[in-house]
Motif scaffolding. Structure first.
Motif, short mmCIF file in Angstrom:
data_model
loop_
_atom_site.label_atom_id
_atom_site.label_comp_id
_atom_site.label_asym_id
_atom_site.label_seq_id
_atom_site.Cartn_x
_atom_site.Cartn_y
_atom_site.Cartn_z
N THR A 140 31.37 43.92 11.43
CA THR A 140 32.37 43.89 12.50
C THR A 140 31.83 44.51 13.77
O THR A 140 31.97 43.97 14.87
N LEU A 141 31.18 45.66 13.64
CA LEU A 141 30.68 46.36 14.82
C LEU A 141 29.53 45.61 15.46
O LEU A 141 29.41 45.54 16.67
N ASN A 147 27.25 52.97 18.31
CA ASN A 147 28.53 52.42 17.88
C ASN A 147 28.81 52.73 16.41
O ASN A 147 29.93 53.10 16.03
N MET A 148 27.80 52.54 15.55
CA MET A 148 27.98 52.80 14.12
C MET A 148 28.27 54.28 13.87
O MET A 148 29.13 54.63 13.07
N GLN A 186 29.66 56.40 15.77
CA GLN A 186 31.01 56.76 16.20
C GLN A 186 32.05 56.37 15.16
O GLN A 186 33.05 57.07 14.98
N MET A 187 31.81 55.26 14.47
CA MET A 187 32.78 54.75 13.51
C MET A 187 32.62 55.33 12.11
O MET A 187 33.56 55.28 11.31
N MET A 188 31.46 55.89 11.82
CA MET A 188 31.16 56.31 10.45
C MET A 188 30.70 57.76 10.43
O MET A 188 29.52 58.05 10.72
N LYS A 231 28.31 49.16 3.18
CA LYS A 231 28.85 49.35 4.52
C LYS A 231 28.93 48.01 5.23
O LYS A 231 29.19 47.96 6.41
N MET A 289 32.21 46.87 7.60
CA MET A 289 32.39 47.60 8.85
C MET A 289 31.23 47.36 9.79
O MET A 289 31.40 47.14 10.98
N LYS A 290 30.03 47.36 9.26
CA LYS A 290 28.86 47.19 10.12
C LYS A 290 28.82 45.78 10.70
O LYS A 290 28.43 45.58 11.83
#
Length: 325
Positions: free
Chosen positions: A39-40, A102-103, A105-107, A33, A36-37
């Protein structure tokens, strides 16, 4: 700034040469991950200076064993998937920090929390409606911290904190029946009251701060601090190591974000705050900026100020969301 509970001095930020990163994004990068992580997390904090989903930083003159507590000390504690916490406040609702989810919400695969050792599916994530805009303002502000004029940055920071609503609710797919929810405080918190701060994030001492390499998921710890301000949307307290200060004073650090800040009123424990992270007065923020620029910043040292979203301020919003409005 967002924190994990740490022994005095934990926390992370945008990486500056020779400085422990006060931002949370470098910490909980999991294989598979990472991209993506990463970036967040770049977007997460002085939330750090607020802190990351931020265990507690402790005093060097007290044994770590005195800070460590069993999860049974606060059964309503919820662990978020990678780092950070929340608190069960009703059978189907967990209160946490907006920046800590935040994580999630995205995953979609991270739509769960762990309470009392059991994974509980999350059916809905509700962040305060003003949170996205304030997060964007926060990211822009901290993007220029290395070259910012300290006084100008301090003014921007105050405006950002005034506009920020770092709070979110997680609706569970099924009600929790094996743990009693922790009631929220609706206005009893006052300056001078003893508050307990919980977290299982990064840790360290007031002499070291929380090392940049420290993991953001450790043993659960509890620190005690006296509230300094209890007005508006924030509870504020200082990691006080002076004579007469609470023996088990501490600071939150990376991985403690969203965790509970509790007070006792008439023999009953209430959730008074939701861990946000590092904070500061105008002069304190100017000093922190200079430290970040010269590489001497450490998060979780004596004298630093921390903030938590005040449940009394958000009680009406919480009630409205849980009622389905």
């Amino acid at each position: 700034m967002r924190p994990a509970i740490r022994a005095a001095g934990a926390g992370k930020c945008t990486k500056l040469p020779g400085v422990a990163n006060p931002f949370p994004w470098l910490d909980a990068i999991i294989q598979g991950k990472n991209r993506m992580k990463m970036t967040l997390r770049l977007a997460l904090p002085l939330l750090l200076l607020s802190a990351s989903a931020n265990a507690i930083v402790i005093r060097h003159d007290q044994p770590d064993a005195r800070y460590r507590v069993s999860p049974s000390a606060i059964p309503a504690l919820a662990d978020l998937p990678d780092e950070g916490h929340g608190t069960l406040i009703a059978p189907r609702w967990v209160l946490t920090a907006a920046h800590a989810v935040n994580m999630m919400q995205m995953m979609p695969e991270e739509h769960y929390v762990t309470i009392n050792g059991k994974r509980r599916a999350v059916s809905r994530i509700v962040v305060h409606p003003d949170s996205p805009a304030s997060r964007e303002q926060w990211q822009q502000m901290f993007g220029g911290v290395k070259t910012a004029e300290p006084a100008a940055f301090a003014r921007q920071y105050k405006a950002a904190m005034d506009a920020m609503h770092d709070i979110a609710l997680l609706e569970l797919a099924e009600p929790v029946t094996d743990v009693a929810p922790l009631p929220i405080d609706r206005g009893n918190a006052r300056p001078g009251m003893l508050a307990r701060v919980y977290g299982a994030g990064a840790t360290g001492t007031d002499l070291t701060g929380a090392p940049d390499s420290e993991t953001h998921r450790t043993r659960l710890r509890r620190a005690e601090n006296r509230l300094d301000r209890t007005d508006g949307p924030w509870l504020r307290y200082v990691f006080d190591c002076s004579a007469g200060a609470p023996e088990l004073g501490g600071a939150t650090a990376g991985g403690d974000s969203g965790g509970p800040v509790t007070i006792d009123v008439a023999g009953r424990t209430y959730l008074a705050g939701v861990t946000h992270g590092l904070d500061g007065t105008n002069s304190e923020v100017r000093h922190i900026v200079r430290q970040m620029q010269d590489g001497s910043f450490r998060m979780g040292v004596c004298g630093q100020r921390f903030a938590a979203a005040r449940t009394g301020f958000y009680a009406a919003w919480i009630d409205r969301i849980m009622a389905g409005h």
